[in-house]
Design a protein around this motif. Structure first.
Motif, PDB file in Angstrom:
ATOM      1  N   ARG A  88       0.833  -1.209   0.000  1.00 12.57           N
ATOM      2  CA  ARG A  88       0.000   0.000   0.000  1.00 12.57           C
ATOM      3  C   ARG A  88       0.866   1.257   0.000  1.00 12.57           C
ATOM      4  N   ASP A  92       0.319   4.211  -2.643  1.00  6.17           N
ATOM      5  CA  ASP A  92       0.085   5.606  -2.271  1.00  6.17           C
ATOM      6  C   ASP A  92       1.125   6.532  -2.892  1.00  6.17           C
ATOM      7  N   TYR A 111     -10.798   5.893  -4.295  1.00  4.94           N
ATOM      8  CA  TYR A 111      -9.495   5.321  -3.946  1.00  4.94           C
ATOM      9  C   TYR A 111      -9.476   4.939  -2.471  1.00  4.94           C
ATOM     10  N   PRO A 112      -8.930   3.809  -2.098  1.00  7.92           N
ATOM     11  CA  PRO A 112      -8.256   2.787  -2.895  1.00  7.92           C
ATOM     12  C   PRO A 112      -9.151   1.590  -3.233  1.00  7.92           C
ATOM     13  N   HIS A 113     -10.470   1.776  -3.130  1.00  7.19           N
ATOM     14  CA  HIS A 113     -11.370   0.631  -3.317  1.00  7.19           C
ATOM     15  C   HIS A 113     -12.337   0.803  -4.491  1.00  7.19           C
ATOM     16  N   GLU A 117     -14.704  -3.155  -2.055  1.00  7.27           N
ATOM     17  CA  GLU A 117     -14.151  -3.023  -0.700  1.00  7.27           C
ATOM     18  C   GLU A 117     -13.004  -3.988  -0.405  1.00  7.27           C
ATOM     19  N   HIS A 119     -10.777  -4.987  -2.561  1.00  7.65           N
ATOM     20  CA  HIS A 119      -9.788  -4.844  -3.636  1.00  7.65           C
ATOM     21  C   HIS A 119      -9.095  -3.497  -3.475  1.00  7.65           C
ATOM     22  N   THR A 120      -7.774  -3.512  -3.262  1.00  8.53           N
ATOM     23  CA  THR A 120      -7.000  -2.294  -3.061  1.00  8.53           C
ATOM     24  C   THR A 120      -6.192  -2.008  -4.325  1.00  8.53           C
TER      25      THR A 120
END
Length: 138
Positions: A88, A92, A111-113, A117, A119-120
């Protein structure tokens, strides 16, 4: 007992661009940030290659055969290219620095989903509209 897979995965992917001088800096920054190694082919000025540690590679090539000025992910063909980001923190960082390197974020409000929910990921498109999804996690 594990059977031998029929294939080992991706060998290479070739992306065409209208103008390599415009799109190459964005791709070079992204791919090297993700840990892919840039390769040059002597005498081939209209193409670039980035190779992953597993041997697969991505080609970006300027071609006279390109139709139109921008990729259209909603047309038949490839919708987007999904690549893995280590974690992550890297996701970012790419999100933060991407616009300065030619990337336009998509679905920023989610972002980030944006993919759900569980899935990043970060979604963006290059200067010619080729969409990339960077995924972290499973």
């Amino acid at each position: 007992m594990n059977a031998t897979p029929l294939s080992s995965g991706l060998h290479h992917l070739e992306l065409w661009t209208r103008d390599l001088a415009v799109s190459e800096p964005a791709w070079h920054w992204l791919m090297t940030t993700l840990g892919w190694r840039a390769e040059r082919v002597e005498g081939w000025e209209l193409g670039r290659i980035w190779r992953h540690g597993d041997g697969c590679y991505i080609v970006l090539e300027q071609s006279e055969g390109v139709l139109g000025d921008r990729a259209e992910r909603r047309a038949p063909g490839m919708n987007h290219l999904a690549l893995r980001a280590r974690d992550r923190e890297l996701l970012d960082r790419v999100r933060r620095e991407g616009p300065g390197h030619g990337w336009r974020e998509l679905f920023a409000e989610h972002y980030p989903h944006a993919g759900g929910e569980d899935h990043t990921a970060w979604y963006a498109e290059d200067p010619h509209g080729i969409e990339v999804e960077l995924v972290t996690g499973p």
